[in-house]
Write a protein that holds these residues in place. Structure first.
Motif, PDB file in Angstrom:
ATOM      1  N   ALA A 199      41.611  63.468  65.761  1.00 14.36           N
ATOM      2  CA  ALA A 199      43.046  62.893  65.939  1.00 14.36           C
ATOM      3  C   ALA A 199      42.904  61.421  66.509  1.00 14.36           C
ATOM      4  O   ALA A 199      43.900  60.667  66.392  1.00 14.36           O
ATOM      5  CB  ALA A 199      43.611  63.938  67.082  1.00 14.36           C
ATOM      6  N   GLU A 200      41.837  61.134  67.294  1.00 13.30           N
ATOM      7  CA  GLU A 200      42.080  59.874  68.023  1.00 13.30           C
ATOM      8  C   GLU A 200      41.581  58.731  66.840  1.00 13.30           C
ATOM      9  O   GLU A 200      42.312  57.527  66.925  1.00 13.30           O
ATOM     10  CB  GLU A 200      40.948  59.744  68.983  1.00 13.30           C
ATOM     11  N   ALA A 223      56.657  59.875  64.499  1.00 17.92           N
ATOM     12  CA  ALA A 223      56.260  60.926  63.495  1.00 17.92           C
ATOM     13  C   ALA A 223      54.722  61.503  63.472  1.00 17.92           C
ATOM     14  O   ALA A 223      54.544  62.816  63.304  1.00 17.92           O
ATOM     15  CB  ALA A 223      56.220  60.442  62.089  1.00 17.92           C
ATOM     16  N   LEU A 224      53.741  60.751  63.819  1.00 21.41           N
ATOM     17  CA  LEU A 224      52.488  61.120  64.237  1.00 21.41           C
ATOM     18  C   LEU A 224      52.439  62.101  65.380  1.00 21.41           C
ATOM     19  O   LEU A 224      51.675  63.106  65.235  1.00 21.41           O
ATOM     20  CB  LEU A 224      51.433  60.012  64.081  1.00 21.41           C
ATOM     21  N   ASN A 225      52.957  61.603  66.288  1.00 21.15           N
ATOM     22  CA  ASN A 225      52.900  62.650  67.667  1.00 21.15           C
ATOM     23  C   ASN A 225      53.519  64.031  67.375  1.00 21.15           C
ATOM     24  O   ASN A 225      52.952  65.001  67.875  1.00 21.15           O
ATOM     25  CB  ASN A 225      53.338  61.724  68.962  1.00 21.15           C
ATOM     26  N   ALA A 226      54.556  63.805  66.627  1.00 18.69           N
ATOM     27  CA  ALA A 226      55.452  65.020  66.432  1.00 18.69           C
ATOM     28  C   ALA A 226      54.505  66.025  65.657  1.00 18.69           C
ATOM     29  O   ALA A 226      54.268  67.252  65.799  1.00 18.69           O
ATOM     30  CB  ALA A 226      56.756  64.844  65.776  1.00 18.69           C
ATOM     31  N   HIS A 230      52.847  69.462  66.267  1.00 18.17           N
ATOM     32  CA  HIS A 230      52.903  71.032  65.317  1.00 18.17           C
ATOM     33  C   HIS A 230      51.639  71.600  65.119  1.00 18.17           C
ATOM     34  O   HIS A 230      51.267  72.711  65.173  1.00 18.17           O
ATOM     35  CB  HIS A 230      53.895  70.486  64.170  1.00 18.17           C
ATOM     36  N   ARG A 231      50.623  70.830  64.641  1.00 14.05           N
ATOM     37  CA  ARG A 231      49.414  71.375  64.403  1.00 14.05           C
ATOM     38  C   ARG A 231      48.694  71.828  65.343  1.00 14.05           C
ATOM     39  O   ARG A 231      48.131  72.967  65.281  1.00 14.05           O
ATOM     40  CB  ARG A 231      48.641  70.099  63.796  1.00 14.05           C
ATOM     41  N   GLY A 238      45.847  78.702  58.918  1.00 20.00           N
ATOM     42  CA  GLY A 238      44.924  78.028  58.094  1.00 20.00           C
ATOM     43  C   GLY A 238      45.340  77.210  56.803  1.00 20.00           C
ATOM     44  O   GLY A 238      46.539  77.314  56.469  1.00 20.00           O
ATOM     45  N   GLY A 239      44.311  76.339  56.415  1.00 20.87           N
ATOM     46  CA  GLY A 239      44.645  75.640  54.917  1.00 20.87           C
ATOM     47  C   GLY A 239      45.798  74.889  54.822  1.00 20.87           C
ATOM     48  O   GLY A 239      46.808  75.173  54.274  1.00 20.87           O
TER      49      GLY A 239
END
Length: 244
Positions: A199-200, A223-226, A230-231, A238-239
């Motif tokens: 993530a970094e 958008a990325l932080n959201a 969520h992930r 999975g997947g």
């Protein structure tokens, strides 16, 4: 370190100072390799039509760091369906001029085999993930077919020297420049993470891209932080589907 703007003060001495400080700060991002940074600079040039001095400086900076013009051609082929073929074609034209002026060899990649170019029953399987294909089918069958063709031509069966991580970072960056920060941006982030990036590392892509427009980077950060949040909340799922 390289710069994206002429480092001397011929054009404007204060602007030169600003450019040096800005690029020094972005090029100090430790999570990206110099090769990845060169690729992200070239993607910015393509998307922002910066094919004059900035593009030439980035190509030469790449050559100094072991990034061949063949690597740059592979990058341009990759981003062509996101940036648009016309934008990539103009970059290839400019690259050929730089190669000719420097006495460098031209294209050397093996041609794609016919099944990767075909549409219909003789076509090779498309690596497009089924969840993404399903979303495209809801839009239009011809567009789905077009998307499958683009993915097929950029599959591991075709020519190219880019790693999954490099491909994901490049296509993420196209999303930032064009502000396509929903489905495709999420898929490209997922692809980077699936290809071994942390993530970094993904955050470092946006940190580096800030030099190409802070307002675009600002929206991309949201958008990325959201998406990362969520992930994290769905970590047991999975997947995650990824674009090729």
């Amino acid at each position: 370190m390289t710069t994206t703007i002429r480092p001397d003060a011929d054009l404007d001495p204060v602007f030169s100072q600003m450019a040096r400080a800005t690029t020094a700060h972005c090029w100090a991002v430790p999570q990206l390799t110099d090769r990845e940074k060169v690729f992200l600079c070239v993607v910015a040039d393509v998307c922002q039509a910066g094919l004059g001095l900035p593009f030439e400086m980035h190509i030469r900076a790449g050559l100094d760091r072991g990034v061949s013009t063949g690597d740059i051609r592979a990058l341009l082929r990759l981003v062509a369906y996101d940036s648009g073929y016309a934008a990539a074609l103009m970059a290839l034209e400019r690259l050929a001029e730089i190669e000719a002026a420097a006495g460098l060899p031209g294209p050397t990649a093996e041609p794609l085999r016919g099944a990767l170019l075909d549409i219909g029953p003789d076509a090779a399987p498309s690596p497009l993930p089924e969840p993404i294909r399903a979303q495209l089918r809801e839009l239009d069958p011809h567009f789905t077919e077009h998307f499958e063709l683009q993915s097929r031509m950029r599959s591991g069966s075709g020519p190219g020297t880019l790693t999954i991580r490099e491909r994901a970072f490049a296509t993420m960056s196209v999303d930032v420049h064009y502000q396509t920060l929903e489905e495709t941006f999420q898929a490209h982030v997922d692809r980077a993470l699936g290809g071994g990036a942390s993530a970094e590392d993904v955050r470092a892509v946006l940190r580096f891209n800030a030099q190409f427009g802070v307002t675009k980077a600002w929206r991309a950060w949201k958008a990325l932080n959201a998406h990362l949040a969520h992930r994290a909340s769905a970590a047991n799922g999975g997947g995650v589907a990824r674009l090729p």
